[in-house]
Design an enzyme around this catalytic site. Structure first.
Site, PDB file in Angstrom:
ATOM      1  N   ASP A 101       0.799  -1.224   0.000  1.00 31.80           N
ATOM      2  CA  ASP A 101       0.000   0.000   0.000  1.00 31.80           C
ATOM      3  C   ASP A 101       0.832   1.274   0.000  1.00 31.80           C
ATOM      4  O   ASP A 101       0.279   2.375   0.180  1.00 31.80           O
ATOM      5  CB  ASP A 101      -0.986  -0.009   1.175  1.00 31.80           C
ATOM      6  CG  ASP A 101      -2.226  -0.833   0.847  1.00 31.80           C
ATOM      7  OD1 ASP A 101      -2.539  -0.977  -0.351  1.00 31.80           O
ATOM      8  OD2 ASP A 101      -2.874  -1.336   1.777  1.00 31.80           O
ATOM      9  N   ASP A 134      -6.922  -4.606  -4.047  1.00 38.25           N
ATOM     10  CA  ASP A 134      -6.580  -3.221  -3.721  1.00 38.25           C
ATOM     11  C   ASP A 134      -5.270  -2.782  -4.386  1.00 38.25           C
ATOM     12  O   ASP A 134      -5.070  -1.615  -4.711  1.00 38.25           O
ATOM     13  CB  ASP A 134      -6.438  -3.024  -2.199  1.00 38.25           C
ATOM     14  CG  ASP A 134      -7.436  -3.816  -1.383  1.00 38.25           C
ATOM     15  OD1 ASP A 134      -7.902  -4.875  -1.861  1.00 38.25           O
ATOM     16  OD2 ASP A 134      -7.750  -3.404  -0.268  1.00 38.25           O
TER      17      ASP A 134
HETATM   18  N1  GLY Z   1      -7.121  -1.257   1.136  1.00 37.23           N
HETATM   19  C1  GLY Z   1      -7.922  -1.698   2.201  1.00 37.23           C
HETATM   20  C2  GLY Z   1      -9.356  -1.351   2.097  1.00 37.23           C
HETATM   21  O1  GLY Z   1      -9.880  -0.993   1.065  1.00 37.23           O
HETATM   22  O2  GLY Z   1     -10.016  -1.443   3.105  1.00 37.23           O
END
Ligand code: GLY
Length: 364
Positions: A87, A144
């Protein structure tokens, strides 16, 4: 200032939020107060990203000054024990990379490229995927990540090193093959054998179960795949974004907004996820920019979604209330952050409003 209706309200709110939040990382809000997350948590780029959008739209130094130190702070997570993972795209695109684009700051560029190297280092060549999380999840990849690919594409352009481009494109093809189902719904987690690269199973993750359809995951796929097409020019990624978008739009509630999972039983009694709507709206706008022959279908769908958010979820008239959008759902299976404002919902709502108002820069 372009659209006084929303800009004035949001400006007042962001000034109040800046004063109250101080140095903290906002995550989700209860009773009008944002709870703090750790600096290494995936949400830490969204508040500074909002500040940079407002700086770009208004030219006011207040926003630039408030946003300036964030990329340096986040970089600190790399040189101490922390839980940084895939992330970094969510963290460094709305901080270091946009700061570099808007101000030319060389340190910000260096930090963005450092984060891109870190992300590229998570690539598993046997399976053609970017590893998502840490601990023992060596073969786990999640939808994600599609949004984090823009960091690699940016790094390829900025450094002239095509490895970043190839890594992102190979991961995007893995998403096409293993995450996006024929009907346009999407797996949240796919587990690969990290040695052979074979797919082992899919997991429900933040969705209801492994065959269900977590609405925020759908939204990440819409926006992420559209971005991959923008960077590669390859039509199959746009087609995938459209397929997921059509599934998303066909499964909205009567109120025009998504439930947190499109396949949860008794859906009408389950909470909405306004953040999924805001992310999807940005993705629809991205598709619309690349699509000239659809009679404005995607832009109209985005405008409808944003209007629904503004009418049913926004808190624009109370500057003291922290959060722009009510009715976000972070992690329903864990019963965490249910029916609350979420900082990423706020960020993508602001991005969508800004885009509709003519903002042309890109963060993701
Ligand atoms: N990237 C984690 C979420 O969307 O909760």
């Amino acid at each position: 200032m372009r659209n006084p209706d929303w800009m004035q309200s949001i400006q007042k709110k962001m000034v109040c939020m800046h004063e109250k939040l101080g140095e903290s990382v906002p995550w989700y809000s209860t009773e009008g107060c944002y709870k703090e997350a750790a600096e290494d948590f995936w949400v830490s780029g969204f508040w500074p990203g909002m500040l940079w959008i407002m700086y770009d739209m208004t030219g006011k130094d207040f926003y630039k000054d408030a946003a300036w130190q964030w990329d340096g702070r986040l970089e600190g997570c790399f040189v101490r024990e922390s839980n940084m993972h895939h992330d970094v795209g969510f963290q460094f695109l709305p901080t270091a990379v946009i700061k570099y684009k808007l101000t030319g700051d060389r340190e910000a560029k260096r930090r963005g490229l450092f984060a891109a190297n870190f992300l590229a280092g998570r690539f598993n060549p046997a399976g053609g995927f970017l590893r998502a999380w840490n601990q023992n999840k060596t073969g786990w990849s999640i939808i994600d990540s599609t949004m984090n690919l823009s960091l690699l594409f940016w790094a390829a352009e900025e450094s002239g090193d095509a490895r970043f481009f190839h890594t992102a494109k190979i991961h995007a093809d893995t998403v096409l093959k293993y995450f996006i189902r024929p009907d346009g719904s999407v797996n949240h987690i796919v587990v690969f054998d990290p040695v052979s690269g074979e797919m082992q199973k899919s997991l429900g993750g933040q969705g209801y179960d492994s065959n269900s359809s977590w609405s925020r995951g759908q939204a990440w796929a819409i926006y992420g795949m559209a971005n991959v097409c923008r960077y590669t020019g390859e039509r199959r990624f746009l087609d995938a974004a459209k397929r997921v978008a059509h599934y998303f739009l066909a499964n909205l509630e009567a109120c025009g907004l998504p439930c947190w999972d499109f396949r949860v039983p008794n859906r009408e009694q389950e909470p909405l996820d306004s953040s999924a709507a805001a992310i999807a709206a940005c993705g629809l706008l991205e598709i619309a920019e690349m699509t000239s022959d659809d009679d404005g279908f995607y832009r109209k769908a985005a405008v409808r979604m944003i209007n629904c958010l503004t009418e049913q979820c926004s808190v624009l008239d109370d500057p003291e209330y922290q959060g722009l959008l009510l009715h976000g759902t972070g992690n329903k299976p864990a019963e965490e952050q249910v029916d609350v404002p979420l900082i990423y919902g706020d960020y993508f709502y602001l991005e969508a409003l800004a885009r509709l108002d003519g903002w042309r820069n890109k963060i993701f």
